[in-house]
Design an enzyme around this catalytic site. Structure first.
Site, PDB file in Angstrom:
ATOM      1  N   LEU A  33       0.811  -1.233   0.000  1.00 29.27           N
ATOM      2  CA  LEU A  33       0.000   0.000   0.000  1.00 29.27           C
ATOM      3  C   LEU A  33       0.840   1.277   0.000  1.00 29.27           C
ATOM      4  CD1 LEU A  33      -2.878  -1.055   2.469  1.00 29.27           C
ATOM      5  CD2 LEU A  33      -2.803  -1.285  -0.022  1.00 29.27           C
ATOM      6  N   LYS A  85       8.634   3.028  -9.262  1.00 26.23           N
ATOM      7  CA  LYS A  85       8.701   3.252 -10.712  1.00 26.23           C
ATOM      8  C   LYS A  85       8.870   4.702 -11.161  1.00 26.23           C
ATOM      9  CE  LYS A  85       3.635   3.229 -11.265  1.00 26.23           C
ATOM     10  NZ  LYS A  85       3.422   4.648 -11.405  1.00 26.23           N
ATOM     11  N   SER A 125       9.968  -3.203 -18.920  1.00 26.17           N
ATOM     12  CA  SER A 125       9.681  -1.889 -19.502  1.00 26.17           C
ATOM     13  C   SER A 125      10.509  -1.654 -20.751  1.00 26.17           C
ATOM     14  CB  SER A 125      10.019  -0.811 -18.462  1.00 26.17           C
ATOM     15  OG  SER A 125      10.060   0.461 -19.052  1.00 26.17           O
ATOM     16  N   TYR A 150      16.047   3.439 -11.969  1.00 25.79           N
ATOM     17  CA  TYR A 150      14.807   2.687 -12.233  1.00 25.79           C
ATOM     18  C   TYR A 150      14.993   1.796 -13.466  1.00 25.79           C
ATOM     19  CZ  TYR A 150      10.415   1.598 -14.485  1.00 25.79           C
ATOM     20  OH  TYR A 150       9.406   0.932 -15.142  1.00 25.79           O
ATOM     21  N   LYS A 154      15.190  -2.617 -14.032  1.00 23.33           N
ATOM     22  CA  LYS A 154      14.459  -3.468 -14.979  1.00 23.33           C
ATOM     23  C   LYS A 154      15.440  -4.323 -15.781  1.00 23.33           C
ATOM     24  CE  LYS A 154      10.311  -2.325 -13.853  1.00 23.33           C
ATOM     25  NZ  LYS A 154       9.533  -3.311 -13.070  1.00 23.33           N
ATOM     26  N   TYR A 178       6.760  -3.324 -21.475  1.00 20.38           N
ATOM     27  CA  TYR A 178       5.696  -2.503 -22.000  1.00 20.38           C
ATOM     28  C   TYR A 178       6.050  -1.056 -22.153  1.00 20.38           C
ATOM     29  CZ  TYR A 178       4.079  -4.007 -17.258  1.00 20.38           C
ATOM     30  OH  TYR A 178       3.962  -4.425 -15.971  1.00 20.38           O
ATOM     31  N   ASN A 200       3.409  10.668 -14.840  1.00 24.33           N
ATOM     32  CA  ASN A 200       3.088  10.303 -16.220  1.00 24.33           C
ATOM     33  C   ASN A 200       2.261  11.393 -16.883  1.00 24.33           C
ATOM     34  OD1 ASN A 200       4.345   7.899 -15.642  1.00 24.33           O
ATOM     35  ND2 ASN A 200       2.455   6.778 -15.282  1.00 24.33           N
ATOM     36  N   ARG A 296      13.718  17.749 -20.869  1.00 28.08           N
ATOM     37  CA  ARG A 296      13.970  17.200 -19.534  1.00 28.08           C
ATOM     38  C   ARG A 296      15.119  16.203 -19.641  1.00 28.08           C
ATOM     39  NH1 ARG A 296       8.773  14.505 -16.844  1.00 28.08           N
ATOM     40  NH2 ARG A 296       8.942  13.304 -18.796  1.00 28.08           N
ATOM     41  N   GLY A 298      17.357  13.036 -19.542  1.00 27.52           N
ATOM     42  CA  GLY A 298      17.026  11.602 -19.466  1.00 27.52           C
ATOM     43  C   GLY A 298      15.848  11.192 -20.338  1.00 27.52           C
ATOM     44  N   ASP A 299      15.122  12.162 -20.899  1.00 26.95           N
ATOM     45  CA  ASP A 299      13.975  11.814 -21.749  1.00 26.95           C
ATOM     46  C   ASP A 299      14.456  11.241 -23.082  1.00 26.95           C
ATOM     47  OD1 ASP A 299      11.815  12.273 -20.180  1.00 26.95           O
ATOM     48  OD2 ASP A 299      11.287  14.222 -21.024  1.00 26.95           O
TER      49      ASP A 299
END
Length: 338
Positions: A33, A85, A125, A150, A154, A178, A200, A296, A298-299
């Site tokens: 949670l 994430k 991802s 992050y 993965k 994904y 997001n 930004r 890292g994009d």
């Protein structure tokens, strides 16, 4: 069959739980949670008429993971979503990400390796590809140096699973890479519930449409794309959830060709940030206030999937359009604001 869904009260986990229950699986959810709420269970029950077993448990506590598997010896498969994430947060708190995303994976695989047979679906991802050299991105595209802790978790996670499968024939695993999940269940009983400022684009769009945010910052308008903004592959969360069920059934029915497989899960179509904003304006009838700001760090400029392998080998295909997914996200936003 009893299936464990870790992080099953999260955005993708809750939608996957619904699809599993609709297919007759018995679902056990583990969630700490930290990024979700127990109220999500009510939404799952409202859609399926059935309440999954729920245990509030922190997978970082190894003894509790061991105890869980002693109590649930009849678990046939695990779909593993539970992970931190947020890319930006991972840069600021790398150790938190390595502990939460890697340690927990190791504890789960240790328990599964004790079984005679176990099926494991890993929530991976497209971030593992970095800025791919060619579009659309196939599963054979090189895995590049990660842009963030992050992304690295993965990549490392996939390596751990692959190496474990090599020496543990009892475990069959599929990593689903994904692209950009969005939207909500058509019932509007469950959807994306970002805590704090959304990380997001789509929840930021819907919150701006609802008047919670004043303006959307579009990071970079000078990329060498058609309209100068980044391009992503936006996939409806229900389509994505169904991919997990198809992948799990592939393993349970011994249809996999190897005991570790990888599939891209996307629509195969790239949409720019401005196209996503225009989609919202179409389905909502509202004009959005947005401003193009600096890029930004890292994009990635462009990322969309080649879905040939998922379509032909896995037998799964995305059904929803960007507008359909956006409309479901907007209906969900309106419902939670009420």
């Amino acid at each position: 069959m009893k299936i464990l869904v870790t992080g099953g009260l999260g955005f993708i986990g809750s939608h996957t739980t619904v699809e599993l229950q609709n297919k007759g699986f018995e679902v056990v959810i583990i969630d700490d949670l930290s990024n979700s709420t127990e109220k999500v269970l009510d939404g799952i029950v409202a859609i399926t008429g059935k309440k999954p077993i729920f245990e509030k448990l922190d997978l970082k506590e190894k003894s509790k993971v061991e105890d869980f598997f002693k109590r649930h010896q009849d678990i046939a498969g695990v779909i593993h979503f539970a992970a931190s994430k947020a890319v930006g947060e991972s840069v600021e708190k790398p150790l938190l990400y390595y502990e939460n995303n890697i340690g927990t994976l190791v504890y789960l695989l240790k328990e599964l390796s004790k079984k005679e047979k176990a099926s494991f679906i890993f929530s991976s991802s497209c971030t593992v590809y970095g800025q791919a050299d060619k579009m659309p991105i196939t599963e054979d595209a090189p895995v590049k140096a990660a842009e963030s802790p992050y992304g690295n978790t993965k990549q490392i996670g996939e390596e751990i699973i692959q190496e474990t499968c090599k020496v543990t024939p009892a475990i069959n695993a599929i990593a689903l890479r994904y692209f950009n999940p969005m939207g909500a269940h058509p019932s509007t009983e469950i959807g994306e519930l970002p805590i704090g400022v959304p990380q997001n684009l789509v929840p930021f769009i819907t919150q701006t449409g609802a008047g919670i945010r004043e303006q959307i910052a579009v990071f970079g308008g000078d990329y060498p794309t058609e309209d100068g903004t980044c391009i992503r592959d936006y996939i409806h969360v229900v389509d994505l959830a169904k991919a997990h069920v198809v992948a799990l059934e592939r393993l349970l029915n011994d249809k996999n060709e190897e005991n570790y497989e990888v599939f891209n899960v996307g629509t195969g179509k790239g949409s720019s940030v401005l196209e996503a904003i225009q989609s919202f304006e179409r389905v909502s009838g509202k004009k959005l206030n947005y401003k193009i700001v600096d890029r930004r760090p890292g994009d990635i400029m462009t990322a969309y999937a080649d879905t040939t392998k998922a379509n032909n080998v896995l037998g799964w295909k995305a059904q929803s359009t960007l507008d359909e997914a956006m409309k479901s996200a907007w209906l969900w936003e309106q419902k939670i604001r009420k």
